[in-house]
Design a protein around this motif. Structure first.
Motif, PDB file in Angstrom:
ATOM      1  N   ILE A 174      15.756  35.841 -93.004  1.00  0.00           N
ATOM      2  CA  ILE A 174      15.860  35.427 -91.599  1.00  0.00           C
ATOM      3  C   ILE A 174      14.688  34.531 -91.218  1.00  0.00           C
ATOM      4  O   ILE A 174      14.841  33.552 -90.491  1.00  0.00           O
ATOM      5  N   LEU A 175      13.503  34.843 -91.722  1.00  0.00           N
ATOM      6  CA  LEU A 175      12.331  34.031 -91.417  1.00  0.00           C
ATOM      7  C   LEU A 175      12.494  32.617 -91.939  1.00  0.00           C
ATOM      8  O   LEU A 175      12.076  31.650 -91.297  1.00  0.00           O
ATOM      9  N   ALA A 176      13.116  32.461 -93.125  1.00  0.00           N
ATOM     10  CA  ALA A 176      13.315  31.123 -93.693  1.00  0.00           C
ATOM     11  C   ALA A 176      14.180  30.255 -92.792  1.00  0.00           C
ATOM     12  O   ALA A 176      14.055  29.024 -92.790  1.00  0.00           O
ATOM     13  N   GLY A 177      15.042  30.892 -92.003  1.00  0.00           N
ATOM     14  CA  GLY A 177      15.878  30.126 -91.090  1.00  0.00           C
ATOM     15  C   GLY A 177      15.138  29.592 -89.889  1.00  0.00           C
ATOM     16  O   GLY A 177      15.704  28.804 -89.111  1.00  0.00           O
ATOM     17  N   GLU A 178      13.894  30.000 -89.697  1.00  0.00           N
ATOM     18  CA  GLU A 178      13.096  29.537 -88.560  1.00  0.00           C
ATOM     19  C   GLU A 178      12.252  28.310 -88.884  1.00  0.00           C
ATOM     20  O   GLU A 178      11.497  27.851 -88.034  1.00  0.00           O
ATOM     21  N   VAL A 179      12.342  27.810 -90.094  1.00  0.00           N
ATOM     22  CA  VAL A 179      11.555  26.634 -90.471  1.00  0.00           C
ATOM     23  C   VAL A 179      12.085  25.418 -89.720  1.00  0.00           C
ATOM     24  O   VAL A 179      13.262  25.078 -89.811  1.00  0.00           O
ATOM     25  N   ARG A 180      11.205  24.778 -88.963  1.00  0.00           N
ATOM     26  CA  ARG A 180      11.579  23.577 -88.207  1.00  0.00           C
ATOM     27  C   ARG A 180      11.189  22.347 -89.014  1.00  0.00           C
ATOM     28  O   ARG A 180      10.044  22.187 -89.426  1.00  0.00           O
ATOM     29  N   ARG A 181      12.173  21.476 -89.227  1.00  0.00           N
ATOM     30  CA  ARG A 181      11.935  20.248 -89.993  1.00  0.00           C
ATOM     31  C   ARG A 181      11.927  18.999 -89.124  1.00  0.00           C
ATOM     32  O   ARG A 181      11.652  17.910 -89.616  1.00  0.00           O
ATOM     33  N   ASP A 182      12.235  19.156 -87.842  1.00  0.00           N
ATOM     34  CA  ASP A 182      12.219  18.018 -86.919  1.00  0.00           C
ATOM     35  C   ASP A 182      10.804  17.840 -86.368  1.00  0.00           C
ATOM     36  O   ASP A 182      10.506  18.194 -85.223  1.00  0.00           O
ATOM     37  N   LEU A 183       9.938  17.308 -87.192  1.00  0.00           N
ATOM     38  CA  LEU A 183       8.524  17.179 -86.857  1.00  0.00           C
ATOM     39  C   LEU A 183       8.177  15.750 -86.466  1.00  0.00           C
ATOM     40  O   LEU A 183       8.845  14.795 -86.879  1.00  0.00           O
ATOM     41  N   CYS A 184       7.111  15.622 -85.691  1.00  0.00           N
ATOM     42  CA  CYS A 184       6.546  14.315 -85.363  1.00  0.00           C
ATOM     43  C   CYS A 184       5.150  14.245 -85.979  1.00  0.00           C
ATOM     44  O   CYS A 184       4.279  15.060 -85.647  1.00  0.00           O
ATOM     45  N   LEU A 185       4.955  13.296 -86.868  1.00  0.00           N
ATOM     46  CA  LEU A 185       3.655  13.100 -87.507  1.00  0.00           C
ATOM     47  C   LEU A 185       2.856  12.112 -86.679  1.00  0.00           C
ATOM     48  O   LEU A 185       3.285  10.967 -86.477  1.00  0.00           O
ATOM     49  N   ILE A 186       1.688  12.536 -86.179  1.00  0.00           N
ATOM     50  CA  ILE A 186       0.884  11.677 -85.316  1.00  0.00           C
ATOM     51  C   ILE A 186      -0.563  11.693 -85.791  1.00  0.00           C
ATOM     52  O   ILE A 186      -0.989  12.590 -86.521  1.00  0.00           O
ATOM     53  N   ASP A 187      -1.279  10.683 -85.346  1.00  0.00           N
ATOM     54  CA  ASP A 187      -2.695  10.587 -85.680  1.00  0.00           C
ATOM     55  C   ASP A 187      -3.480  11.668 -84.938  1.00  0.00           C
ATOM     56  O   ASP A 187      -3.161  12.002 -83.787  1.00  0.00           O
ATOM     57  N   ASP A 188      -4.497  12.231 -85.583  1.00  0.00           N
ATOM     58  CA  ASP A 188      -5.246  13.321 -84.960  1.00  0.00           C
ATOM     59  C   ASP A 188      -6.103  12.859 -83.790  1.00  0.00           C
ATOM     60  O   ASP A 188      -6.707  13.684 -83.100  1.00  0.00           O
ATOM     61  N   GLN A 189      -6.183  11.545 -83.552  1.00  0.00           N
ATOM     62  CA  GLN A 189      -6.915  11.020 -82.405  1.00  0.00           C
ATOM     63  C   GLN A 189      -5.990  10.634 -81.254  1.00  0.00           C
ATOM     64  O   GLN A 189      -6.429  10.022 -80.281  1.00  0.00           O
ATOM     65  N   SER A 190      -4.720  10.996 -81.347  1.00  0.00           N
ATOM     66  CA  SER A 190      -3.752  10.635 -80.310  1.00  0.00           C
ATOM     67  C   SER A 190      -4.069  11.351 -79.004  1.00  0.00           C
ATOM     68  O   SER A 190      -4.609  12.472 -78.993  1.00  0.00           O
ATOM     69  N   LEU A 191      -3.713  10.695 -77.906  1.00  0.00           N
ATOM     70  CA  LEU A 191      -3.890  11.279 -76.587  1.00  0.00           C
ATOM     71  C   LEU A 191      -2.678  12.133 -76.228  1.00  0.00           C
ATOM     72  O   LEU A 191      -1.588  11.975 -76.788  1.00  0.00           O
ATOM     73  N   LEU A 192      -2.881  13.023 -75.270  1.00  0.00           N
ATOM     74  CA  LEU A 192      -1.785  13.887 -74.854  1.00  0.00           C
ATOM     75  C   LEU A 192      -0.623  13.071 -74.292  1.00  0.00           C
ATOM     76  O   LEU A 192       0.543  13.406 -74.519  1.00  0.00           O
ATOM     77  N   VAL A 193      -0.914  12.007 -73.588  1.00  0.00           N
ATOM     78  CA  VAL A 193       0.151  11.181 -73.023  1.00  0.00           C
ATOM     79  C   VAL A 193       0.998  10.552 -74.130  1.00  0.00           C
ATOM     80  O   VAL A 193       2.208  10.346 -73.954  1.00  0.00           O
ATOM     81  N   ASP A 194       0.390  10.282 -75.294  1.00  0.00           N
ATOM     82  CA  ASP A 194       1.158   9.746 -76.416  1.00  0.00           C
ATOM     83  C   ASP A 194       2.162  10.778 -76.932  1.00  0.00           C
ATOM     84  O   ASP A 194       3.298  10.437 -77.274  1.00  0.00           O
ATOM     85  N   LEU A 195       1.739  12.028 -76.975  1.00  0.00           N
ATOM     86  CA  LEU A 195       2.644  13.077 -77.416  1.00  0.00           C
ATOM     87  C   LEU A 195       3.818  13.238 -76.459  1.00  0.00           C
ATOM     88  O   LEU A 195       4.969  13.397 -76.883  1.00  0.00           O
ATOM     89  N   LEU A 196       3.522  13.162 -75.164  1.00  0.00           N
ATOM     90  CA  LEU A 196       4.595  13.300 -74.183  1.00  0.00           C
ATOM     91  C   LEU A 196       5.592  12.153 -74.301  1.00  0.00           C
ATOM     92  O   LEU A 196       6.804  12.345 -74.160  1.00  0.00           O
ATOM     93  N   ALA A 197       5.077  10.948 -74.573  1.00  0.00           N
ATOM     94  CA  ALA A 197       5.972   9.799 -74.738  1.00  0.00           C
ATOM     95  C   ALA A 197       6.884   9.980 -75.948  1.00  0.00           C
ATOM     96  O   ALA A 197       8.094   9.723 -75.883  1.00  0.00           O
ATOM     97  N   LYS A 198       6.330  10.447 -77.064  1.00  0.00           N
ATOM     98  CA  LYS A 198       7.139  10.686 -78.252  1.00  0.00           C
ATOM     99  C   LYS A 198       8.156  11.793 -78.008  1.00  0.00           C
ATOM    100  O   LYS A 198       9.298  11.733 -78.468  1.00  0.00           O
ATOM    101  N   MET A 199       7.721  12.801 -77.304  1.00  0.00           N
ATOM    102  CA  MET A 199       8.620  13.907 -77.017  1.00  0.00           C
ATOM    103  C   MET A 199       9.768  13.463 -76.122  1.00  0.00           C
ATOM    104  O   MET A 199      10.925  13.824 -76.342  1.00  0.00           O
ATOM    105  N   ARG A 200       9.475  12.626 -75.130  1.00  0.00           N
ATOM    106  CA  ARG A 200      10.517  12.150 -74.233  1.00  0.00           C
ATOM    107  C   ARG A 200      11.467  11.200 -74.938  1.00  0.00           C
ATOM    108  O   ARG A 200      12.670  11.194 -74.668  1.00  0.00           O
TER     109      ARG A 200
END
Length: 690
Positions: A616-642
């Motif tokens: 059951i735990l293996a079914g919780e693996v999320r593969r829809d990931l966003c790879l971003i630079d570790d210096q990204s701003l929070l607003v950049d994450l929100l834009a990608k998410m939207r």
């Protein structure tokens, strides 16, 4: 002379005149589909009287024929005027005119806030009279609106049959709530917060009446709930409907709702500053001069109205001389305040959990809402009857202010009885609300805080006779601590008790006890007694208010949950065992130098608690990931998410796909919690508009 006689006819037929003009105006304007309003071009949708001189004769005839017979609501007049003059002056002009009249005119804002405060004050007085009516009816079978909540209720004329009074009241409450307004169930404040953050401040008008009658029935028949939550919800609901009727902007609607809520609680306790702080801490999504001033006007007005009818004294009579003599800051007293804060914080957490535990228990009981609530109120009836039989007073019925007053004046000194009363009050409140009752939690919090504080100081004196802390001071501190810790409104709890005492000597002890009790509860759970109910619906409420400065910060600043690495071919059962008793952690799954997916921390924690297997735990693996630079701003994450609907962000050096370069993992839930952003920012969340 002809014109003189025509004036009444014209005025009485004014709605018909608007109808004729609007019918022509509407026919000449293109029919717009929803969402096409922005396509209207200035100058192409204007209405000119010059082209419609042929309307004069039919209009005059219609006026003469319908004089004295037209009847139309005030709102129809307002809407008609807006549409009519919108045609005369252009669609943009009337919008600007209406916005100026009600939105940007300080005089109109003052009168709206003043009106809300007047209604909140009168509503608080009327609600207390309604409680008195039902109390006298259920306990003594008489019609009377006189009831002093600071005095114990005399023994009921019904004898042991008083057990049935809460059940009969609960049956009426269940019918009203089920039939007319389900949102009137519960303690009221969460519904107001939900309306602000998830329904654009819209509340149904029937909530005002149904909440008033249902809560008065529950309290008057012996149910253990408070009158403050209902008054808050009623004031907020009235303000919300007033704002909707006047078609105010959203920020004005939120300000008026907070004004109605703050005015309600200020009128109840005769604490205007506490009412303002309550609105600021729990209601206002925007804190600025334009939202604070209406709240201040409304709370001051509501308090003044309540003083006219109820007197200048606060809800409790607290001897200030006792506080002045014992509210000291010696090292011994300071240690006692710290310990009392810890005790109150733990008690507040137990109180919070008990209400929702009983709610879950009653939901699992076979039957329907009616049978469950009647069952819960029967148990309340048995409790208050047994208390009266063995102690001489009902103590925990209704708001319980008579017992609180006894503690504050030092007439209830038995520590065993105080602890029993605190436990019973907690139980009957959980029974009343958990089974589906209607009422607030402020009064039970004050009751439990006063009895726990009183028992604390009596027991402390047995161990340390030289301790300079009396029961009045300890009870007042316990009341403030319970309100601050349970509701999350720490400033409100401290300032309200200060306003009740009027003694500045209690301020330092208040700050210590409220801060410690709030901190203890916060260490156990970040949720309050209000937000737990909303979280159970999937609605999160921001814990703080701040400017948009957070959006310009690096996303890494919001990392609070660490992550662990796990190979795809590793033994996953060790993952559950290894982290069973540790803090939450995200899991990064990697395979041969590639990122496979992420198991969010909340999913891992849920499986650890539930004892789920590896499959059951293996079914919780999320593969829809966003790879971003570790210096990204929070607003950049929100834009990608939207843009892409991404919920899990993998931060790595230079946006590298190598698992070795991953520095952090951040999920949407992490962002909402740490940056206090509204859940509606998520692209899959559709805000409710009704």
């Amino acid at each position: 002379m002809f014109l003189f006689f025509m004036i009444p006819a014209v005025l009485s037929a004014f709605p018909e005149m608007l109808t004729i003009l609007l019918s022509v105006h509407t026919e000449r304007q293109p029919k717009l589909a929803e969402g096409e309003l922005s396509q209207i071009q200035p100058g192409k949708n204007e209405f000119s009287l010059n082209a419609d001189n042929d309307l004069v004769v039919p209009l005059l005839i219609r006026i003469l024929m319908t004089a004295g017979r037209s009847r139309v609501g005030v709102r129809t007049y307002v809407d008609s005027l807006k549409r009519l003059f919108g045609g005369f002056f252009g669609n943009g002009s009337i919008g600007e005119l209406w916005s100026w009249l009600l939105g940007h005119n300080p005089i109109m804002q003052f009168f709206m806030a003043l009106f809300v405060g007047i209604v909140a004050g009168i509503g608080a007085v009327a609600f207390r009279r309604l409680i008195a009516f039902f109390h006298n009816l259920f306990f003594f079978g008489r019609i009377s609106f006189v009831y002093n909540s600071l005095e114990h209720t005399a023994t009921s004329v019904w004898g042991p049959f008083i057990i049935l009074a809460p059940a009969l009241g609960g049956l009426c409450v269940a019918w009203m709530i089920q039939k007319f307004a389900p949102e009137a169930k519960g303690h009221g404040v969460p519904e107001v917060m939900d309306a602000i953050y998830y329904k654009r401040g819209l509340m149904r008008p029937q909530v005002v009446l149904i909440k008033a009658v249902a809560s008065a029935l529950n309290i008057g028949s012996g149910g253990s709930v408070g009158r403050e939550g209902p008054i808050i919800q009623m004031g907020a609901a009235f303000a919300a409907n007033l704002a909707s009727w006047l078609r105010l902007e959203e920020w004005q609607r939120y300000a008026l709702i907070a004004a109605g809520a703050g005015g309600g609680i200020a009128a109840t306790f005769n604490t205007p500053i506490g009412g303002v702080l309550f609105a600021v801490e729990l209601m206002l999504p925007e804190i600025s001069a334009r939202t604070l001033v209406p709240v201040m006007i409304a709370t001051g007005t509501a308090t003044y109205i309540s003083r006219i009818f109820l007197g200048h004294h606060p809800s409790f009579i607290i001897p200030t001389l006792h506080i002045a003599a014992t509210a000291q800051t010696s090292p011994t007293a300071f240690a006692a305040y710290l310990l009392l804060g810890i005790v109150i914080g733990l008690t507040a957490w137990v109180f919070m959990r008990s209400i929702y535990l009983f709610e879950d228990i009653f939901n699992a009981v076979p039957g329907n809402y009616y049978t469950r609530h009647v069952l819960g109120m029967l148990l309340v009836g048995v409790t208050i009857y047994l208390l009266e039989r063995f102690t001489g007073h009902y103590y925990v019925e209704g708001v319980g202010y008579a017992a609180v007053q006894q503690v504050l004046t030092g007439h209830l000194l038995l520590p065993g009885l105080l602890l029993i009363l605190a436990l019973l009050k907690l139980m009957v409140t959980a029974l009343t609300l958990g089974s589906g009752g209607s009422g607030g939690i402020f009064s039970p919090s004050l009751f439990i805080g006063a009895t726990i504080g009183g028992a604390f100081v009596v027991l402390a004196h047995l161990l340390f006779p030289a301790l300079s802390l009396n029961i009045t001071t300890a009870a007042a501190l316990g009341m403030a601590g319970m309100v601050g810790a349970g509701t999350g409104a720490a400033l409100t709890g401290a300032v309200m008790i200060f306003e009740m005492t009027g003694d500045y000597n209690i301020m330092i002890p208040l700050i210590v006890v409220v801060s410690v009790s709030y901190g203890v509860r916060r260490l156990i759970t970040p949720d309050t007694i209000y937000t737990i109910k909303l979280i159970r619906r999937g609605h999160s409420i921001p814990e703080s208010r701040q400017s948009n400065l957070y959006l310009s910060l690096h996303a890494a600043r919001f990392i609070r949950i660490p992550f662990v690495r796990l190979s795809a071919d590793a033994d996953w059962s060790s993952l559950l065992n290894r982290h069973r008793f540790r803090q939450q952690a995200h899991v990064l799954i990697e395979d041969c130098g590639h990122i496979v997916g992420v198991i969010p921390a909340e999913k891992l924690a849920a499986h650890r608690r539930g004892g789920a297997g590896v499959d059951i735990l293996a079914g919780e693996v999320r593969r829809d990931l966003c790879l971003i630079d570790d210096q990204s701003l929070l607003v950049d994450l929100l834009a990608k998410m939207r843009d892409g609907g991404c919920e899990i962000f993998v931060l790595s050096r230079n946006k590298s796909a190598d698992p070795a370069d991953v520095t952090d993992i951040l999920t949407w839930n992490d962002i909402v919690r740490e940056a206090c952003l509204p859940a509606e920012l998520h692209p899959t969340v559709v805000p409710k508009t009704t």
